[in-house]
Scaffold this active site. Structure first.
Site, mmCIF file in Angstrom:
data_model
loop_
_atom_site.group_PDB
_atom_site.id
_atom_site.type_symbol
_atom_site.label_atom_id
_atom_site.label_comp_id
_atom_site.label_asym_id
_atom_site.label_seq_id
_atom_site.Cartn_x
_atom_site.Cartn_y
_atom_site.Cartn_z
ATOM 1 N N CYS A 146 -1.804 9.124 3.071
ATOM 2 C CA CYS A 146 -1.700 8.594 1.669
ATOM 3 C C CYS A 146 -2.682 8.932 0.667
ATOM 4 O O CYS A 146 -2.483 8.993 -0.551
ATOM 5 C CB CYS A 146 -1.682 6.940 1.654
ATOM 6 S SG CYS A 146 -3.271 6.300 2.550
ATOM 7 N N GLU B 180 0.672 -1.196 -0.091
ATOM 8 C CA GLU B 180 0.093 -0.034 -0.051
ATOM 9 C C GLU B 180 0.966 1.047 -0.021
ATOM 10 O O GLU B 180 1.530 1.421 1.213
ATOM 11 C CB GLU B 180 -0.959 -0.199 1.116
ATOM 12 C CG GLU B 180 -1.817 -1.255 1.218
ATOM 13 C CD GLU B 180 -2.913 -0.891 1.868
ATOM 14 O OE1 GLU B 180 -3.929 -2.001 1.903
ATOM 15 O OE2 GLU B 180 -3.248 -0.200 2.522
HETATM 16 P P1 NDP Z 1 8.505 4.505 4.266
HETATM 17 O O1 NDP Z 1 8.722 3.551 2.913
HETATM 18 O O2 NDP Z 1 9.882 5.245 4.340
HETATM 19 O O3 NDP Z 1 8.796 3.241 5.376
HETATM 20 C C1 NDP Z 1 7.535 2.216 5.665
HETATM 21 C C2 NDP Z 1 8.141 1.308 6.436
HETATM 22 O O4 NDP Z 1 9.221 0.340 5.662
HETATM 23 C C3 NDP Z 1 8.800 1.697 7.752
HETATM 24 O O5 NDP Z 1 8.640 0.988 8.660
HETATM 25 C C4 NDP Z 1 10.341 1.605 7.382
HETATM 26 O O6 NDP Z 1 11.311 1.489 8.397
HETATM 27 C C5 NDP Z 1 10.250 0.393 6.548
HETATM 28 N N1 NDP Z 1 11.480 0.146 5.753
HETATM 29 C C6 NDP Z 1 12.271 1.156 5.018
HETATM 30 N N2 NDP Z 1 13.347 0.601 4.250
HETATM 31 C C7 NDP Z 1 12.970 -0.704 4.374
HETATM 32 C C8 NDP Z 1 13.431 -1.870 3.683
HETATM 33 N N3 NDP Z 1 14.410 -1.640 2.898
HETATM 34 N N4 NDP Z 1 12.899 -3.017 3.854
HETATM 35 C C9 NDP Z 1 11.945 -3.197 4.644
HETATM 36 N N5 NDP Z 1 11.193 -2.338 5.410
HETATM 37 C C10 NDP Z 1 11.850 -0.936 5.174
HETATM 38 O O7 NDP Z 1 7.246 5.064 4.267
HETATM 39 P P2 NDP Z 1 6.752 6.151 5.437
HETATM 40 O O8 NDP Z 1 6.838 5.450 6.719
HETATM 41 O O9 NDP Z 1 7.474 7.328 5.186
HETATM 42 O O10 NDP Z 1 5.427 6.495 4.982
HETATM 43 C C11 NDP Z 1 4.918 7.280 4.055
HETATM 44 C C12 NDP Z 1 4.260 6.745 2.800
HETATM 45 O O11 NDP Z 1 3.571 5.663 2.951
HETATM 46 C C13 NDP Z 1 3.835 7.752 1.924
HETATM 47 O O12 NDP Z 1 4.349 7.628 0.384
HETATM 48 C C14 NDP Z 1 2.345 7.403 2.159
HETATM 49 O O13 NDP Z 1 1.620 7.597 0.805
HETATM 50 C C15 NDP Z 1 2.338 5.876 2.134
HETATM 51 N N6 NDP Z 1 1.039 5.534 2.891
HETATM 52 C C16 NDP Z 1 0.474 4.698 1.860
HETATM 53 C C17 NDP Z 1 -0.800 3.973 2.411
HETATM 54 C C18 NDP Z 1 -1.847 3.569 1.728
HETATM 55 O O14 NDP Z 1 -2.784 2.912 2.198
HETATM 56 N N7 NDP Z 1 -1.534 3.279 0.225
HETATM 57 C C19 NDP Z 1 -1.049 4.646 3.895
HETATM 58 C C20 NDP Z 1 -0.216 5.438 4.744
HETATM 59 C C21 NDP Z 1 0.872 5.611 4.045
HETATM 60 P P3 NDP Z 1 11.875 3.088 8.898
HETATM 61 O O15 NDP Z 1 10.721 4.002 9.110
HETATM 62 O O16 NDP Z 1 12.121 2.507 10.366
HETATM 63 O O17 NDP Z 1 12.725 3.370 7.885
#
Ligand code: NDP
Length: 457
Positions: A263, A229
């Site tokens: 999002c 997502e």
């Molecule tokens: P990120 O992609 O930065 O992080 C998401 C999660 O993935 C975090 O827990 C992060 O850890 C983890 N992560 C980072 N790198 C890796 C990797 N290489 N392998 C596995 N896990 C990893 O997103 P954000 O948290 O900044 O969220 C914002 C984004 O989410 C926006 O683009 C928003 O649109 C989207 N979003 C989409 C939704 C939907 O339903 N479509 C709902 C809500 C948000 P860490 O934070 O510790 O780096």
């Protein structure tokens, strides 16, 4: 031992330093979840359900304290933090009411000799890698139905919402979910990456397209269920027959709620040329009316950005739009004080050459573009690699229906925006992701159907 420092984005102060996972502890936790899952799966449905009911009751009792923690670590205005937690209660109610029936055994054919039946097995051990912007919503969309249907969950909250992630784990454990069945993992993206290397049966990720693409590449050869997502660049179109005041109020909220970090935030607005100027005046007035300030203050509507890095993204989009002759109607700058503050910002006279109209802003920044007719509006709305939501404002149901049927988006809105319902599937097209959560489909997605061919001897 590795540790993770947690900061308050409203003032930059450190809130906590907490022990973090490393490769060895991630592996050990994944192993313990694998061992614990079969007993959880065999548990009578009513007992698993009772755990989630107790979790729901605890959330409701503790909403004020939980909201204060969420606000402290992500900067979400306190009223919106409480709204999120109360919103999760409604989603839990939906799952409690629908989950068992959604995955009940079904006989799809029977005659004298042959019976055909479908049953649903849990996937097993699933990874729930979650974003910080709505940790209760995007986490709960996964772990509630996953647990109800008999899965163990390895839950990696975002490093920016770790205190909330640990609170969720505490409440689930106190509610009776075994510690090895719902297992929080603490750390940065590296911990999420390590989790992907473990023996897991599904990955349910919410976050950015950039990270989602990395996860898809890492999981490709593993052939386990993968749901992503991801982000969006969600458009809305205001027709010339729309009530301008209502549309402006609705879209100002859709663009700026949660400081624009949803999002499904409205990220692009198209307005028919006949209403454009009136709409812009009403929209700017509505945004001016939002109080920017201390997120703990009950009257605050716009708080700090959660991630400092996003300030740079916003500043670059503003610079690009300015260079390309967009008109700045409001804001446009960082607010110079400790913490991650950016003024609510509105541009008009924008076009799709500008990053502001193409790349996810994920902040209190919006572009409003004038269009000549429905055909141009539709072309603009679909000119994106994303496809999460799209909306149309008009009193004309047939016109809205015709437009919304042609937009490339998983959710479409008539006279509303930035809305999620537990009864409807939540999914994205294109770079907004694959798979879905919510609705009865979002319950079944945590199971594997088993096909029974039963011939009487
Ligand atoms: P990120 O992609 O930065 O992080 C998401 C999660 O993935 C975090 O827990 C992060 O850890 C983890 N992560 C980072 N790198 C890796 C990797 N290489 N392998 C596995 N896990 C990893 O997103 P954000 O948290 O900044 O969220 C914002 C984004 O989410 C926006 O683009 C928003 O649109 C989207 N979003 C989409 C939704 C939907 O339903 N479509 C709902 C809500 C948000 P860490 O934070 O510790 O780096």
């Amino acid at each position: 031992m590795d540790t993770l420092a947690v900061f308050n984005p409203a003032n930059g102060t450190q809130l906590a330093e907490i022990p973090a996972d490393d490769l060895a502890s991630v592996a050990a936790k994944a192993e313990r979840a694998r061992t614990a899952q079969p007993a959880w799966r065999r548990m009578p449905w009513a007992e698993r359900q009772a755990c989630i009911e107790r979790f729901r009751a605890a959330l409701e009792r503790q909403v004020d304290a939980l909201a204060a923690t969420l606000t402290a670590e992500v900067g979400k205005p306190i009223v919106q933090a409480r709204n999120e937690i109360r919103g999760l209660l409604g989603r839990i109610d939906f799952f409690l009411a629908q989950a068992q029936a959604s995955v009940a055994d079904e006989t799809v054919f029977a005659d004298a000799g042959m019976t055909e039946r479908i049953s649903h097995d849990p996937l097993g051990v699933v990874a729930n890698i979650s974003a910080w912007n709505y940790p209760y919503f995007v986490g709960g969309n996964v772990f509630v139905p996953a647990l109800l249907t008999g899965n163990a969950v390895l839950y990696k909250p975002s490093e920016f919402a770790t205190l909330t992630g640990l609170e969720i784990a505490r409440l689930l454990h106190e509610a009776g979910v075994p510690r090895d069945v719902f297992v929080p993992l603490v750390g940065t993206g590296a911990v999420g990456q390590a989790l992907l290397g473990e023996h897991i049966d599904g990955v349910f990720f919410t976050g950015s397209h950039a990270t989602g693409a990395k996860i898809a590449a890492a999981m490709g050869p593993r052939l386990v269920k993968l749901q992503l997502e991801l982000g969006g660049k969600d458009p809305s179109y205001v027709c010339e027959d729309a009530d301008v005041a209502n549309a402006a109020a609705s879209l100002a909220d859709g663009a700026m709620y949660n400081t624009g970090q949803s999002c499904c935030s409205v990220e692009r607005i198209y307005v028919h040329e006949r209403s454009h100027d009136d709409f812009v005046d009403a929209f700017v007035a509505a945004v001016r009316g939002f109080k920017v300030g201390d997120p703990m203050d009950e009257s605050t509507y716009i708080g700090p950005l959660t991630r400092a890095a996003q300030l740079e993204v916003l500043a670059e989009q503003v610079a690009d739009a300015t260079r390309r002759n967009a008109t700045l109607r409001l804001g446009g700058r960082r607010i110079e004080q400790p913490g991650n503050w950016f003024e609510p910002t509105v541009f008009t006279e924008v076009d799709h050459a500008m990053t502001l109209m193409r790349e996810e802003s994920f902040g209190p920044l919006i572009g409003i573009q004038k269009v000549q007719d429905d055909a141009e509006a539709l072309e603009c709305m679909n000119d994106t690699r994303y496809g999460l939501t799209a909306g149309v404002y008009t009193p004309d149901a047939a016109r809205a229906q015709a437009l919304l049927a042609q937009v490339n988006a998983g959710s479409v809105y008539w006279n509303c925006c930035d809305r999620v319902s537990p009864r409807l599937p939540w999914s994205g097209h294109g770079d907004s992701g694959i798979g879905l959560t919510l609705s009865t489909y979002g319950i079944q997605t945590f199971t594997r159907p088993r096909a029974w061919h039963l011939r009487k001897a």
